[in-house]
Write a protein that holds these residues in place. Structure first.
Motif, mmCIF file in Angstrom:
data_model
loop_
_atom_site.group_PDB
_atom_site.id
_atom_site.type_symbol
_atom_site.label_atom_id
_atom_site.label_comp_id
_atom_site.label_asym_id
_atom_site.label_seq_id
_atom_site.Cartn_x
_atom_site.Cartn_y
_atom_site.Cartn_z
ATOM 1 N N LEU A 50 14.746 51.605 43.806
ATOM 2 C CA LEU A 50 15.943 52.918 44.237
ATOM 3 C C LEU A 50 17.522 52.535 42.865
ATOM 4 C CD1 LEU A 50 14.667 51.569 46.832
ATOM 5 C CD2 LEU A 50 17.085 51.243 47.768
ATOM 6 N N LEU A 51 18.166 53.037 43.248
ATOM 7 C CA LEU A 51 19.296 53.049 41.868
ATOM 8 C C LEU A 51 19.502 52.099 41.752
ATOM 9 C CD1 LEU A 51 22.070 53.486 43.727
ATOM 10 C CD2 LEU A 51 21.762 55.346 44.387
ATOM 11 N N THR A 52 19.623 50.968 42.810
ATOM 12 C CA THR A 52 20.479 49.211 41.961
ATOM 13 C C THR A 52 18.764 48.422 41.590
ATOM 14 O OG1 THR A 52 18.901 48.882 44.646
ATOM 15 C CG2 THR A 52 21.994 49.399 44.141
ATOM 16 N N TYR A 72 13.445 56.622 43.728
ATOM 17 C CA TYR A 72 14.341 56.689 45.798
ATOM 18 C C TYR A 72 16.138 57.872 45.085
ATOM 19 C CZ TYR A 72 15.738 56.991 50.418
ATOM 20 O OH TYR A 72 16.013 57.359 51.738
ATOM 21 N N ALA A 73 16.293 58.020 44.429
ATOM 22 C CA ALA A 73 17.865 59.125 43.925
ATOM 23 C C ALA A 73 17.819 60.031 43.079
ATOM 24 C CB ALA A 73 18.649 57.847 43.371
ATOM 25 N N VAL A 74 18.586 60.969 43.191
ATOM 26 C CA VAL A 74 18.527 62.183 41.955
ATOM 27 C C VAL A 74 18.720 61.861 40.754
ATOM 28 C CG1 VAL A 74 20.384 62.874 42.662
ATOM 29 C CG2 VAL A 74 19.321 64.218 41.875
ATOM 30 N N GLY A 75 19.747 60.797 41.276
ATOM 31 C CA GLY A 75 20.443 59.821 39.485
ATOM 32 C C GLY A 75 19.143 58.754 39.084
ATOM 33 N N VAL A 76 18.593 58.648 37.581
ATOM 34 C CA VAL A 76 17.681 58.156 36.829
ATOM 35 C C VAL A 76 18.515 57.308 35.564
ATOM 36 C CG1 VAL A 76 15.975 60.096 37.864
ATOM 37 C CG2 VAL A 76 16.994 60.264 35.497
ATOM 38 N N VAL A 97 17.122 67.825 47.926
ATOM 39 C CA VAL A 97 17.148 67.623 49.323
ATOM 40 C C VAL A 97 18.706 66.749 50.125
ATOM 41 C CG1 VAL A 97 14.798 66.994 49.969
ATOM 42 C CG2 VAL A 97 15.693 64.733 48.819
ATOM 43 N N LEU A 98 19.373 65.890 48.887
ATOM 44 C CA LEU A 98 20.688 65.578 49.166
ATOM 45 C C LEU A 98 21.730 66.177 48.377
ATOM 46 C CD1 LEU A 98 21.132 64.130 45.992
ATOM 47 C CD2 LEU A 98 19.787 62.659 46.949
ATOM 48 N N THR A 99 21.857 67.113 47.922
ATOM 49 C CA THR A 99 22.862 68.048 47.056
ATOM 50 C C THR A 99 23.280 68.321 48.283
ATOM 51 O OG1 THR A 99 21.796 69.291 45.771
ATOM 52 C CG2 THR A 99 23.088 70.189 45.944
ATOM 53 N N ALA A 223 30.091 60.517 41.957
ATOM 54 C CA ALA A 223 28.737 60.368 40.973
ATOM 55 C C ALA A 223 28.280 59.217 40.672
ATOM 56 C CB ALA A 223 29.174 61.019 39.720
ATOM 57 N N ARG A 224 28.251 58.666 39.868
ATOM 58 C CA ARG A 224 27.822 57.202 39.376
ATOM 59 C C ARG A 224 29.739 56.814 38.934
ATOM 60 N NH1 ARG A 224 24.476 57.946 41.710
ATOM 61 N NH2 ARG A 224 22.073 57.374 40.938
ATOM 62 N N GLY A 225 29.786 54.923 39.331
ATOM 63 C CA GLY A 225 31.024 54.044 38.899
ATOM 64 C C GLY A 225 31.446 54.021 37.612
ATOM 65 N N PRO A 271 31.566 52.560 50.553
ATOM 66 C CA PRO A 271 29.686 51.737 49.812
ATOM 67 C C PRO A 271 28.832 53.169 49.067
ATOM 68 C CG PRO A 271 30.088 51.650 52.421
ATOM 69 C CD PRO A 271 30.543 52.264 51.807
ATOM 70 N N HIS A 272 28.831 54.214 48.705
ATOM 71 C CA HIS A 272 28.303 54.672 47.549
ATOM 72 C C HIS A 272 26.779 55.666 49.183
ATOM 73 C CE1 HIS A 272 25.345 55.315 44.180
ATOM 74 N NE2 HIS A 272 25.083 56.000 44.787
ATOM 75 N N LEU A 273 28.224 56.452 50.082
ATOM 76 C CA LEU A 273 27.515 57.477 50.865
ATOM 77 C C LEU A 273 26.820 58.013 50.765
ATOM 78 C CD1 LEU A 273 29.280 55.593 54.121
ATOM 79 C CD2 LEU A 273 27.128 54.646 53.327
ATOM 80 N N GLY A 274 26.864 58.603 49.096
ATOM 81 C CA GLY A 274 27.311 59.991 49.751
ATOM 82 C C GLY A 274 25.864 60.584 49.958
ATOM 83 N N SER A 275 24.277 60.201 50.270
ATOM 84 C CA SER A 275 23.894 61.285 50.504
ATOM 85 C C SER A 275 22.974 60.395 51.887
ATOM 86 C CB SER A 275 22.352 60.681 49.392
ATOM 87 O OG SER A 275 21.785 59.114 49.487
ATOM 88 N N ALA A 276 24.124 59.291 52.169
ATOM 89 C CA ALA A 276 23.881 58.522 53.510
ATOM 90 C C ALA A 276 23.734 59.244 55.144
ATOM 91 C CB ALA A 276 24.424 57.432 54.059
ATOM 92 N N ARG A 283 14.624 62.409 54.175
ATOM 93 C CA ARG A 283 13.674 63.819 53.349
ATOM 94 C C ARG A 283 13.411 63.059 52.015
ATOM 95 N NH1 ARG A 283 17.163 67.329 55.037
ATOM 96 N NH2 ARG A 283 16.617 68.578 57.191
ATOM 97 N N MET A 284 14.759 62.133 51.884
ATOM 98 C CA MET A 284 14.345 61.634 50.071
ATOM 99 C C MET A 284 12.914 60.925 50.019
ATOM 100 S SD MET A 284 18.452 60.475 48.959
ATOM 101 C CE MET A 284 17.965 59.644 48.346
ATOM 102 N N ALA A 285 13.067 60.427 51.142
ATOM 103 C CA ALA A 285 11.634 58.673 51.207
ATOM 104 C C ALA A 285 10.168 60.199 51.200
ATOM 105 C CB ALA A 285 11.829 58.377 52.755
HETATM 106 C C1 DGY Z 1 21.226 59.817 44.165
HETATM 107 O O1 DGY Z 1 20.488 60.103 44.458
HETATM 108 O O2 DGY Z 1 21.297 59.266 43.266
HETATM 109 C C2 DGY Z 1 22.275 59.613 44.796
HETATM 110 O O3 DGY Z 1 23.180 58.586 44.218
HETATM 111 C C3 DGY Z 1 22.002 57.936 45.947
HETATM 112 O O4 DGY Z 1 21.148 59.159 47.208
#
Ligand code: DGY
Length: 306
Positions: A50-52, A72-76, A97-99, A223-225, A271-276, A283-285
């Motif tokens: 995960l991104l964490t 499990y994120a678009v950001g890497v 899928v999260l756009t 986007a990212r903090g 709390p980072h809910l963008g794709s929530a 779909r991300m899974a």
């Molecule tokens: C991502 O995918 O990068 C988002 O920040 C979380 O879904």
């Protein structure tokens, strides 16, 4: 093959992974610690992170059998892509899928901060609402405003499409073109961030950028903090140098309770809910599992960044 999944994922995607491989899923709410990750590394063939989870050079070096990383994120930005590439390990991500889900939230944040949605709700619940008032919680219009989109990839463009319906003038800046960054900051009534976190974008919104924004302008970050310098933002909000900020992502993340930014005025923070949403996270899974299954089979991942 041996696979570690660093958190439970929504939907049934992990069942497909478990049907094909020897899968361990980290059962806790909090991410596995460094020691947990390093302890599993020597035996791992696949990692679903995960991104964490920092998947850095040390972790990759500690995993000599590692064949595939699926994030499990678009950001890497949590993965050391160079270290992975040096070993020929593909890194999967979950674009597309999260756009729309993330773009929806960016617009919600623009409206939330500029129309005082959170303050209004709290005001009513406190029992302070006595009568309709001409000057109560007056905000600024999103419709017809000039919106500056920093980063004009999939999500930035999806935000632009939504804002066409609001009659907004769209400015954008990205590596491929658009207006100058300074011009975007100076002309926009809303500045919304949709660029990846890279060495180039870390701290992009600091004292100087904030000083260029209009005092009536809002900053939105989904986007990212670390693209925003939290201390500079806290200073700008306290000094009234911008009208407000709405953040779905923070630096640090999670932002701890007593952090000075949280005391700043005109701040909406999530709390980072963008794709929530349920559908998007499922779909991300699916996508993350498809990437890992392909990587472990030695096939090209459907979505990879390396
Ligand atoms: C991502 O995918 O990068 C988002 O920040 C979380 O879904």
């Amino acid at each position: 093959m041996k696979v570690f999944v660093t958190r439970r994922l929504p939907g049934g995607a992990l069942d497909r992974l478990a049907a094909a491989h020897d899968v361990e899923v980290w059962p806790e709410q909090m991410p596995p610690g460094r020691e947990e990750l390093l302890a599993r590394a020597p035996d791992l063939d696949g990692l679903l992170s995960l991104l964490t989870d920092p998947v850095d050079a040390e972790l990759i070096a500690a995993a000599p059998r590692l064949k595939a990383i699926s994030n499990y994120a678009v950001g890497v930005d949590n993965v050391d892509l160079e270290a992975a590439a040096a070993r020929g390990i593909p890194v999967g991500n979950t674009p597309d899928v999260l756009t729309d889900t993330t773009a929806d939230l960016a617009v919600a944040l623009m409206l939330g901060i500029s129309r005082h949605l959170v303050e209004g709700d709290a005001y009513v619940r406190r029992g302070e609402w006595r009568t309709w008032e001409t000057g109560l919680l007056l905000g600024h219009d999103l419709h017809g405003s000039t919106v500056g989109i920093v980063g004009f990839g999939r999500i930035g463009q999806a935000v632009a499409r939504r804002l066409e319906g609001f009659g907004c003038e769209i400015l954008h800046t990205s590596r491929r073109g658009g207006v100058r960054f300074d011009e975007l900051l100076e002309r926009s009534e809303f500045v919304t961030l949709h660029c990846p976190l890279t060495a180039e974008t870390r701290g992009l919104i600091g004292d100087e950028a904030l000083a260029r924004m209009q005092p009536t302008a809002y900053l939105v970050n989904t986007a990212r903090g670390p693209i925003v310098d939290s201390e500079a933002l806290a200073r700008a909000l306290r000094a009234g140098r911008i009208a407000g900020a709405a953040l779905d992502v923070t630096d640090p993340e999670p932002i701890p309770g007593g952090h000075p930014l949280l005391d700043a005025p005109n701040l909406l923070v999530l709390p980072h809910l963008g794709s929530a949403t349920e559908a998007t996270r499922a779909r991300m899974a699916d996508m993350a599992v498809d990437n890992l299954l392909a990587g472990l089979a030695g096939e090209p991942m459907p979505h990879s960044v390396t």
